[in-house]
Design a protein around this motif. Sequence first.
Motif, PDB file in Angstrom:
ATOM      1  N   LYS A  80      14.416  90.712  29.825  1.00 44.52           N
ATOM      2  CA  LYS A  80      14.823  89.783  30.883  1.00 44.52           C
ATOM      3  C   LYS A  80      14.343  90.268  32.253  1.00 44.52           C
ATOM      4  O   LYS A  80      13.924  89.467  33.090  1.00 44.52           O
ATOM      5  N   LEU A  81      14.402  91.572  32.470  1.00 40.32           N
ATOM      6  CA  LEU A  81      13.942  92.149  33.732  1.00 40.32           C
ATOM      7  C   LEU A  81      12.490  91.767  34.003  1.00 40.32           C
ATOM      8  O   LEU A  81      12.119  91.414  35.118  1.00 40.32           O
ATOM      9  N   TYR A  82      11.675  91.810  32.954  1.00 42.28           N
ATOM     10  CA  TYR A  82      10.265  91.452  33.097  1.00 42.28           C
ATOM     11  C   TYR A  82      10.012  89.960  32.887  1.00 42.28           C
ATOM     12  O   TYR A  82       8.871  89.526  32.777  1.00 42.28           O
ATOM     13  N   GLN A  83      11.094  89.200  32.819  1.00 41.54           N
ATOM     14  CA  GLN A  83      11.046  87.738  32.739  1.00 41.54           C
ATOM     15  C   GLN A  83      10.189  87.254  31.572  1.00 41.54           C
ATOM     16  O   GLN A  83       9.437  86.284  31.683  1.00 41.54           O
ATOM     17  N   LEU A  84      10.323  87.938  30.436  1.00 40.58           N
ATOM     18  CA  LEU A  84       9.606  87.502  29.248  1.00 40.58           C
ATOM     19  C   LEU A  84      10.270  86.264  28.663  1.00 40.58           C
ATOM     20  O   LEU A  84      11.501  86.162  28.653  1.00 40.58           O
ATOM     21  N   THR A  85       9.468  85.352  28.199  1.00 40.01           N
ATOM     22  CA  THR A  85      10.014  84.174  27.543  1.00 40.01           C
ATOM     23  C   THR A  85      10.460  84.559  26.132  1.00 40.01           C
ATOM     24  O   THR A  85      10.074  85.616  25.609  1.00 40.01           O
ATOM     25  N   TYR A  86      11.210  83.689  25.527  1.00 40.69           N
ATOM     26  CA  TYR A  86      11.669  83.934  24.156  1.00 40.69           C
ATOM     27  C   TYR A  86      10.475  84.107  23.213  1.00 40.69           C
ATOM     28  O   TYR A  86      10.460  85.016  22.391  1.00 40.69           O
ATOM     29  N   ASP A  87       9.461  83.276  23.379  1.00 40.53           N
ATOM     30  CA  ASP A  87       8.275  83.362  22.520  1.00 40.53           C
ATOM     31  C   ASP A  87       7.534  84.687  22.720  1.00 40.53           C
ATOM     32  O   ASP A  87       7.030  85.276  21.762  1.00 40.53           O
ATOM     33  N   THR A 133      18.992  84.001  19.019  1.00 42.12           N
ATOM     34  CA  THR A 133      18.402  82.673  19.124  1.00 42.12           C
ATOM     35  C   THR A 133      17.855  82.510  20.541  1.00 42.12           C
ATOM     36  O   THR A 133      18.181  83.294  21.446  1.00 42.12           O
ATOM     37  N   GLU A 134      17.055  81.507  20.739  1.00 38.69           N
ATOM     38  CA  GLU A 134      16.512  81.257  22.075  1.00 38.69           C
ATOM     39  C   GLU A 134      17.636  81.000  23.076  1.00 38.69           C
ATOM     40  O   GLU A 134      17.593  81.472  24.214  1.00 38.69           O
ATOM     41  N   GLN A 135      18.653  80.277  22.649  1.00 36.49           N
ATOM     42  CA  GLN A 135      19.789  79.973  23.531  1.00 36.49           C
ATOM     43  C   GLN A 135      20.537  81.261  23.903  1.00 36.49           C
ATOM     44  O   GLN A 135      20.908  81.452  25.062  1.00 36.49           O
ATOM     45  N   GLU A 136      20.751  82.148  22.952  1.00 42.88           N
ATOM     46  CA  GLU A 136      21.441  83.415  23.231  1.00 42.88           C
ATOM     47  C   GLU A 136      20.616  84.283  24.187  1.00 42.88           C
ATOM     48  O   GLU A 136      21.161  84.887  25.105  1.00 42.88           O
ATOM     49  N   TYR A 137      19.320  84.303  23.956  1.00 44.48           N
ATOM     50  CA  TYR A 137      18.443  85.086  24.824  1.00 44.48           C
ATOM     51  C   TYR A 137      18.448  84.540  26.250  1.00 44.48           C
ATOM     52  O   TYR A 137      18.531  85.293  27.217  1.00 44.48           O
ATOM     53  N   THR A 138      18.375  83.234  26.371  1.00 43.28           N
ATOM     54  CA  THR A 138      18.358  82.601  27.687  1.00 43.28           C
ATOM     55  C   THR A 138      19.635  82.890  28.463  1.00 43.28           C
ATOM     56  O   THR A 138      19.608  83.018  29.692  1.00 43.28           O
ATOM     57  N   ALA A 139      20.739  83.060  27.766  1.00 42.56           N
ATOM     58  CA  ALA A 139      22.040  83.294  28.412  1.00 42.56           C
ATOM     59  C   ALA A 139      22.203  84.716  28.947  1.00 42.56           C
ATOM     60  O   ALA A 139      23.117  84.966  29.741  1.00 42.56           O
ATOM     61  N   ILE A 140      21.339  85.631  28.581  1.00 39.92           N
ATOM     62  CA  ILE A 140      21.471  87.021  29.042  1.00 39.92           C
ATOM     63  C   ILE A 140      21.181  87.104  30.530  1.00 39.92           C
ATOM     64  O   ILE A 140      20.199  86.563  31.019  1.00 39.92           O
TER      65      ILE A 140
END
Length: 78
Positions: free
Chosen positions: A49-56, A68-75
């Motif tokens: 997240k610090l490096y603003q990596l996308t889920y993909d 999941t993508e939703q869980e990752y986005t919520a961090i």
Amino acid sequence: IENLPINWIAPSAQKKFLKLVDKIITTKKGDRHADTSELEKECDRLVYKLYQLTYDEVKIIDPEFELTEQEYTAIKTE
């Protein structure tokens, strides 16, 4: 050195990282064979997240990424 992709973060955001690393170190001091893999995964997620990596992008780096993508986005890093 200036070309290295180092992200500087505010001291308030550093607290999450420091807390996790302290837990890992303390656990390992008590038992060097202790399983800290979950704490390490949490730390990895914060770095992603610090490096603003996308889920993909995360899935490319870590094909066994469990969220999941939703869980990752919520961090949040802060």
